[in-house]
Write an enzyme that holds these catalytic residues in place. Structure first.
Site, PDB file in Angstrom:
ATOM      1  N   LYS A 197      22.986   8.245 -44.603  1.00 58.94           N
ATOM      2  CA  LYS A 197      22.484   8.448 -42.977  1.00 58.94           C
ATOM      3  C   LYS A 197      22.290   7.040 -42.426  1.00 58.94           C
ATOM      4  O   LYS A 197      22.699   6.586 -41.290  1.00 58.94           O
ATOM      5  CB  LYS A 197      21.213   9.088 -42.968  1.00 58.94           C
ATOM      6  CG  LYS A 197      20.556   9.150 -41.553  1.00 58.94           C
ATOM      7  CD  LYS A 197      19.367   9.886 -41.495  1.00 58.94           C
ATOM      8  CE  LYS A 197      18.129   9.325 -42.184  1.00 58.94           C
ATOM      9  NZ  LYS A 197      17.321   8.295 -41.397  1.00 58.94           N
ATOM     10  N   ASN A 198      21.547   6.175 -43.176  1.00 56.36           N
ATOM     11  CA  ASN A 198      21.028   4.904 -42.669  1.00 56.36           C
ATOM     12  C   ASN A 198      22.165   3.956 -42.825  1.00 56.36           C
ATOM     13  O   ASN A 198      21.717   2.757 -42.248  1.00 56.36           O
ATOM     14  CB  ASN A 198      19.757   4.366 -43.477  1.00 56.36           C
ATOM     15  CG  ASN A 198      18.629   5.215 -43.221  1.00 56.36           C
ATOM     16  OD1 ASN A 198      18.729   6.119 -42.516  1.00 56.36           O
ATOM     17  ND2 ASN A 198      17.567   5.201 -43.837  1.00 56.36           N
ATOM     18  N   ASP A 206      11.418   5.213 -48.300  1.00 59.30           N
ATOM     19  CA  ASP A 206      12.187   6.462 -48.381  1.00 59.30           C
ATOM     20  C   ASP A 206      12.202   7.307 -49.720  1.00 59.30           C
ATOM     21  O   ASP A 206      12.791   8.249 -49.428  1.00 59.30           O
ATOM     22  CB  ASP A 206      13.684   6.077 -47.850  1.00 59.30           C
ATOM     23  CG  ASP A 206      13.498   5.624 -46.613  1.00 59.30           C
ATOM     24  OD1 ASP A 206      12.333   5.598 -45.754  1.00 59.30           O
ATOM     25  OD2 ASP A 206      14.473   5.003 -45.879  1.00 59.30           O
ATOM     26  N   CYS A 221       6.088   7.385 -34.548  1.00 62.30           N
ATOM     27  CA  CYS A 221       6.654   8.510 -34.892  1.00 62.30           C
ATOM     28  C   CYS A 221       5.664   8.846 -36.256  1.00 62.30           C
ATOM     29  O   CYS A 221       4.637   8.258 -36.164  1.00 62.30           O
ATOM     30  CB  CYS A 221       8.127   8.499 -35.403  1.00 62.30           C
ATOM     31  SG  CYS A 221       8.393   7.819 -36.910  1.00 62.30           S
ATOM     32  N   ASP A 227       9.008  -5.345 -31.586  1.00 59.79           N
ATOM     33  CA  ASP A 227       8.895  -6.511 -31.156  1.00 59.79           C
ATOM     34  C   ASP A 227       9.670  -7.547 -31.909  1.00 59.79           C
ATOM     35  O   ASP A 227      10.269  -8.421 -31.044  1.00 59.79           O
ATOM     36  CB  ASP A 227       7.339  -6.927 -31.361  1.00 59.79           C
ATOM     37  CG  ASP A 227       6.915  -6.933 -32.864  1.00 59.79           C
ATOM     38  OD1 ASP A 227       7.375  -5.587 -33.507  1.00 59.79           O
ATOM     39  OD2 ASP A 227       6.200  -7.497 -33.292  1.00 59.79           O
ATOM     40  N   ARG A 245      17.585  16.526 -40.223  1.00 58.06           N
ATOM     41  CA  ARG A 245      18.008  14.941 -39.823  1.00 58.06           C
ATOM     42  C   ARG A 245      18.777  14.367 -40.904  1.00 58.06           C
ATOM     43  O   ARG A 245      19.828  13.361 -40.355  1.00 58.06           O
ATOM     44  CB  ARG A 245      16.965  14.424 -39.344  1.00 58.06           C
ATOM     45  CG  ARG A 245      15.993  14.494 -38.166  1.00 58.06           C
ATOM     46  CD  ARG A 245      14.854  13.629 -38.044  1.00 58.06           C
ATOM     47  NE  ARG A 245      15.375  12.182 -38.164  1.00 58.06           N
ATOM     48  CZ  ARG A 245      14.694  11.229 -38.701  1.00 58.06           C
ATOM     49  NH1 ARG A 245      13.486  11.204 -38.886  1.00 58.06           N
ATOM     50  NH2 ARG A 245      15.219  10.001 -38.796  1.00 58.06           N
ATOM     51  N   ARG A 303       5.520   1.925 -35.572  1.00 60.40           N
ATOM     52  CA  ARG A 303       6.993   1.258 -35.588  1.00 60.40           C
ATOM     53  C   ARG A 303       7.296   0.647 -34.502  1.00 60.40           C
ATOM     54  O   ARG A 303       8.157   0.974 -33.601  1.00 60.40           O
ATOM     55  CB  ARG A 303       7.934   2.535 -35.746  1.00 60.40           C
ATOM     56  CG  ARG A 303       7.623   3.335 -37.142  1.00 60.40           C
ATOM     57  CD  ARG A 303       8.581   4.212 -37.508  1.00 60.40           C
ATOM     58  NE  ARG A 303       9.708   3.823 -37.956  1.00 60.40           N
ATOM     59  CZ  ARG A 303      10.811   4.592 -38.417  1.00 60.40           C
ATOM     60  NH1 ARG A 303      10.674   5.611 -38.570  1.00 60.40           N
ATOM     61  NH2 ARG A 303      11.868   4.007 -38.781  1.00 60.40           N
ATOM     62  N   PRO A 304       6.617  -0.501 -34.168  1.00 57.42           N
ATOM     63  CA  PRO A 304       6.942  -1.294 -32.831  1.00 57.42           C
ATOM     64  C   PRO A 304       8.346  -1.926 -32.982  1.00 57.42           C
ATOM     65  O   PRO A 304       9.150  -2.146 -34.205  1.00 57.42           O
ATOM     66  CB  PRO A 304       5.830  -2.424 -32.663  1.00 57.42           C
ATOM     67  CG  PRO A 304       5.322  -2.435 -34.378  1.00 57.42           C
ATOM     68  CD  PRO A 304       5.575  -1.057 -34.875  1.00 57.42           C
TER      69      PRO A 304
END
Ligand SMILES: CC(=O)N[C@H]1[C@@H](OP(=O)(O)OP(=O)(O)OC[C@H]2O[C@@H](n3ccc(=O)[nH]c3=O)[C@H](O)[C@@H]2O)O[C@H](CO)[C@@H](O)[C@@H]1O
Ligand SMILES: C=C(OP(=O)(O)O)C(=O)O
Length: 420
Positions: free
Chosen positions: A22-23, A307, A118, A126, A399, A123-124
């Site tokens: 997925k990633n 993960d 989330c 920037d 997902r 989880r910015p």
């Protein structure tokens, strides 16, 4: 809303096919925005996030076709007709933010909804934005959207990432392929999925070196061209099913699994009493004795991946002795703890650490999935719990995992998907 019903107690033996990652797949699809020619991806997993990314690419005007019956080959290409990534898609899947760099590089402008936080943390983004500004982008935030412009195109520069962010590395890497001159990304993330993206971009005509060293050097080119690329096997799916072998005391051959992608997970399995050996067709995983408690700290690759944290926690909840897991990547990734405790686990959270005292057995209960990996930790617990476990809200699981009930049942698990 669908849920899983699991009857615990069966040992898992057999073979499980590991799908495309997925990633990696999500970013490889985004790479299709960098060229007007066709990018063909094979080994595409049938998961909800890939379908969401397909919607996003189509929203940008890109044609995405499934070119084989199984839907595992995607052909991506065409002209970009919209540079907007709308809130309704970005809020569903944070990886949507990765279109920002490629759109800016190719179209010189982009309007992307801010992803927001989330379940696992704030989880910015920037680092993505600062890096793009270093490459010459003008960025403003308005009405929940990132408006980015680079009227004269992007220009290569040196970017020092204060933290080796996976997403920021990928966004900047893709943007830099079409920038003028040389870009250096220092303290770049080294995850294998980034290696897969680099390989694909180079096959498309990009000039990138340094993958795995922590410094990526990108010499910008005028245009990228089409290519064909096979998505790497999913190391997190592989590690997750390895935990299923571990927790049930079973023996699984994880087809296509690659030990070289697992980093610190391999030695952690060994410490916990689980053997992982590379065979020709995949990774063989089996328990060699009782499960033993271990201490884990999540870190960027090649450290122990965040993960895999929830899945190990489920496994360690029935190990001999105590374990400590420290989560350093996300500030709120222990949502599975209260659910595991409802099944009889003894886990206490102190700040960013969890102390897990191994128990003799878990007992089946009704539990609720809160995020993708947390969902699987509850399934793992259900596989060894006494009695029946019902895991609800499995849309989180969909997902990122394909055919969980089919894959587990083929190896002896009693699990069924209930469509309520
Ligand atoms: C789709 C995808 O590939 N997701 C993975 C990716 O997420 P993602 O790319 O979001 O992960 P990052 O490495 O960027 O984020 C890690 C940490 O850095 C922080 N951060 C990140 C960017 C930024 O601009 N500012 C900032 O503060 C995040 O809030 C987080 O606490 O890598 C994570 C870390 O291995 C994995 O858990 C996710 O599964
Ligand atoms: C956290 C994950 O994904 P995402 O970054 O897409 O939320 C994950 O794959 O575990």
């Amino acid at each position: 809303m669908d849920r899983f019903l699991i009857y615990g107690g069966n040992r898992l033996d057999g073979e499980i096919a590991i799908g495309g990652a997925k990633n990696a797949g999500l970013k490889l699809m985004v790479a299709g925005l960098l060229t007007a020619e066709r990018l063909t991806l094979t080994n595409v997993p049938a998961i909800a996030d890939i379908a969401t990314m397909l919607d996003l690419l189509r929203q940008h005007g890109i044609a995405v076709e499934k070119t084989d019956e199984s839907g595992r080959t995607l052909s991506i290409g065409g002209d970009i007709t919209s540079v907007e990534a709308p809130y309704d898609i970005v809020s569903k899947m944070r990886a949507s933010i990765l279109v920002l760099g490629p759109l800016l590089a190719r179209m010189r402008e982009a309007r992307v909804s801010l992803p927001g936080g989330c379940a696992i943390g704030t989880r910015p983004v920037d680092l993505h934005l600062k890096g793009l500004e270093t490459l010459g982008a003008e960025i403003t935030l308005e009405n929940g959207y990132i408006n980015a412009r680079a009227p004269n195109g992007l220009k290569g520069d040196r970017i020092l990432l204060p933290f080796a962010s996976v997403g920021a590395t990928e966004n900047l890497l893709m943007a830099a392929t079409l920038a003028r001159g040389r870009t250096e990304i220092v303290n770049a993330a080294r995850e294998p999925e980034i290696g897969d993206l680099v390989a694909c971009l180079n096959a498309m005509g990009a000039r990138i070196t340094g993958q795995g060293s922590g410094t990526l050097v990108i010499d910008g080119v005028e245009a990228l061209h089409g290519a064909e690329h096979a998505i790497m096997p999913d190391r997190i799916e592989c590690g997750t099913y390895a935990c299923a072998a571990g927790i049930t005391g079973g023996d699984l051959l994880l087809l296509g699994g690659r030990i070289g992608d697992l980093g610190a997970v391999v030695s952690t399995f060994e410490e916990a009493g689980i053997e992982a050996v590379q065979e020709e067709r995949g990774l063989r995983v089996r328990r060699t004795g009782p499960l033993r408690g271990v201490d884990i700290m999540t870190e960027p690759y090649p450290g122990f991946p965040t993960d895999m944290q929830a899945q190990f926690m489920a496994m360690l909840s029935v190990a001999e002795g105590a374990s400590m897991i420290t989560e350093t990547i996300f500030e709120n990734r222990f949502m599975h703890v209260p659910e595991l405790n409802r099944m009889g686990a003894r886990i206490n959270v102190h700040g960013s650490s969890a102390i897990i005292r191994g128990v003799d057995h878990l007992s089946g209960a009704q539990v609720m999935a809160t995020d993708l990996r947390a969902s699987f930790s509850l399934i793992l617990a259900g596989l060894v719990a006494r009695g029946e476990t019902s895991v609800s809200r499995i849309y989180h699981l969909d997902r990122g995992y394909e055919g969980v009930d089919r894959k587990l049942a083929a190896c002896g698990a009693r699990i069924e998907r209930i469509r309520d």
